[in-house]
Design an enzyme around this catalytic site. Structure first.
Site, PDB file in Angstrom:
ATOM      1  N   LYS A 131       0.867  -1.185   0.000  1.00  0.00           N
ATOM      2  CA  LYS A 131       0.000   0.000   0.000  1.00  0.00           C
ATOM      3  C   LYS A 131       0.900   1.229   0.000  1.00  0.00           C
ATOM      4  O   LYS A 131       1.802   1.333   0.832  1.00  0.00           O
ATOM      5  CB  LYS A 131      -0.902  -0.031   1.228  1.00  0.00           C
ATOM      6  CG  LYS A 131      -1.869  -1.209   1.227  1.00  0.00           C
ATOM      7  CD  LYS A 131      -2.559  -1.382   2.569  1.00  0.00           C
ATOM      8  CE  LYS A 131      -1.750  -2.266   3.496  1.00  0.00           C
ATOM      9  NZ  LYS A 131      -2.381  -2.520   4.791  1.00  0.00           N
ATOM     10  N   GLY A 179      -0.108   4.553   0.061  1.00  0.00           N
ATOM     11  CA  GLY A 179      -0.791   5.783   0.477  1.00  0.00           C
ATOM     12  C   GLY A 179      -1.503   6.419  -0.697  1.00  0.00           C
ATOM     13  O   GLY A 179      -2.160   5.739  -1.489  1.00  0.00           O
ATOM     14  N   ASP A 199      -7.157  -1.227   6.807  1.00  0.00           N
ATOM     15  CA  ASP A 199      -8.210  -2.241   6.996  1.00  0.00           C
ATOM     16  C   ASP A 199      -9.264  -2.112   5.893  1.00  0.00           C
ATOM     17  O   ASP A 199      -9.760  -3.114   5.381  1.00  0.00           O
ATOM     18  CB  ASP A 199      -8.873  -2.070   8.375  1.00  0.00           C
ATOM     19  CG  ASP A 199      -7.843  -2.093   9.494  1.00  0.00           C
ATOM     20  OD1 ASP A 199      -6.816  -2.788   9.343  1.00  0.00           O
ATOM     21  OD2 ASP A 199      -8.047  -1.398  10.508  1.00  0.00           O
TER      22      ASP A 199
HETATM   23  O1  KDG Z   1      -5.945  -0.395  11.853  1.00  0.00           O
HETATM   24  C1  KDG Z   1      -6.618   0.353  12.825  1.00  0.00           C
HETATM   25  C2  KDG Z   1      -6.264  -0.197  14.164  1.00  0.00           C
HETATM   26  O2  KDG Z   1      -4.947   0.119  14.451  1.00  0.00           O
HETATM   27  C3  KDG Z   1      -7.129   0.337  15.263  1.00  0.00           C
HETATM   28  O3  KDG Z   1      -8.461  -0.036  15.042  1.00  0.00           O
HETATM   29  C4  KDG Z   1      -6.734  -0.123  16.623  1.00  0.00           C
HETATM   30  O4  KDG Z   1      -6.596  -2.468  16.367  1.00  0.00           O
HETATM   31  C5  KDG Z   1      -6.083  -1.437  16.711  1.00  0.00           C
HETATM   32  C6  KDG Z   1      -4.731  -1.470  17.235  1.00  0.00           C
HETATM   33  O5  KDG Z   1      -4.419  -2.467  17.869  1.00  0.00           O
HETATM   34  O6  KDG Z   1      -3.975  -0.543  17.010  1.00  0.00           O
END
Ligand code: KDG
Length: 314
Positions: free
Chosen positions: A224, A226, A256
């Site tokens: 990825k 950006g 995600d």
């Molecule tokens: O990708 C987003 C996550 O970083 C956030 O939802 C929180 O799961 C999380 C983490 O452990 O940082």
């Protein structure tokens, strides 16, 4: 029958309605958790997703559970654990930069997830297992749970997908690289950010970083990039897809969303370039809204954004 199964820790997250954490009087409450974000993204896109995890048997645990269930994710394997609280996370906006994140999760119910929570048949009922590098960073039992899920998937012909999701507040890049290497070797798909790939591999640049993942045994490596979009390579062929213009207000959860979009196209049997395009589109939509999941597109919204369908606007 599931399309995608995933496991990890989800938390309640708060961010100030206004101003910095120390001055805030009112907060927005929501749900965070890289893996449940992906499960929610897929459910919104019309796929059957399941999330395995532990939450505290407390008000926040029940809030997180009903939110994820309400999004249409299968939570039949989630356990409310009375022995520890639900993890909490705070976020704070920083002008022109990624938000700052503060975890209150050590010893949480989520970190008590273990191999006993992983039903091999449940994992085997999916087409894809999504794991991230956050879960093994949480505790030895979480690491064993990921291992059990990956093994169950491998034995049942379920594709394993790994997002390293390097979180330097949880562990160092060297420790993460050593722990993730054996997982990379069993992953048919690796979806990594270029920057985290550079930190994990100690190398610079797309080709070098992708090479590190391929040498570790990954099938298809997706990087990825950006705003520049994403690229993928299997060591023989390379695919690229440019990013979409976006009014970025919150980058957390972009990876995600990308995973959910990518998997949606992958599950539909689309070619790699289309998978990248779907991932980029979902990522571009999510960064325009504050919150990890709030901006995740529904099927019709993604199709309209991609010019593959239309949603009546009035
Ligand atoms: O990708 C987003 C996550 O970083 C956030 O939802 C929180 O799961 C999380 C983490 O452990 O940082």
């Amino acid at each position: 029958m599931l399309d995608v199964v995933t496991l990890g820790e989800s938390m309640v997250v708060f961010w100030p309605e206004e101003g910095p954490l120390g001055a805030a009087r009112t907060f927005v409450r929501s749900v965070a958790g890289a893996e449940s974000n992906v499960a929610i993204g897929l459910a919104r896109l019309g796929y059957r997703s399941g999330w395995i995890g532990r939450l505290g048997d407390d008000a926040f645990g029940r809030f997180v559970l009903r939110t994820i269930r309400g999004e249409g994710v299968d939570v039949s394997r989630v356990r409310l654990d009375a022995a520890a609280p639900t993890g909490v996370m705070f976020r704070e906006s920083v002008l022109g930069r990624d938000p700052r994140v503060y975890y209150y999760r050590r010893g949480s119910a989520g970190s008590r997830l273990g191999p006993e929570d992983v039903d091999p048949e449940y994992v085997g009922s999916a087409r894809l297992l999504h794991v991230t590098g956050i879960t093994p960073a949480l505790s030895p039992s979480c690491r064993e749970a990921v291992e059990a899920a990956v093994e169950a998937a491998r034995q049942r012909g379920v594709t394993v997908a790994l997002d390293p999701n390097l979180r330097l507040k949880l562990w160092g890049a060297g420790e993460a690289a050593a722990a993730l290497r054996p997982l990379i070797g069993r992953a048919g798909l690796v979806l990594a950010g270029l920057e985290e790939g550079e930190l994990l591999s100690g190398r610079r640049g797309e080709e070098e970083v992708a090479g590190w993942f391929l040498e570790a045994g990954a099938g298809l490596v997706v990087l990825k990039l950006g705003a520049r979009g994403a690229m993928a390579t299997d060591g023989t062929r390379t695919w690229r897809s440019p990013g979409f213009p976006a009014q970025v207000v919150d980058t957390v959860g972009a990876g995600d969303a990308f995973a959910a979009g990518f998997y949606a196209a992958w599950l539909a049997g689309r070619d790699v370039e289309t998978c990248l395009r779907y991932g980029n589109a979902a990522g571009a939509l999510v960064v325009q809204v504050v919150g990890d999941t709030e901006g995740l597109p529904y099927r019709e919204e993604l199709a309209a954004f991609l010019g593959e369908g239309d949603v009546p606007t009035r």
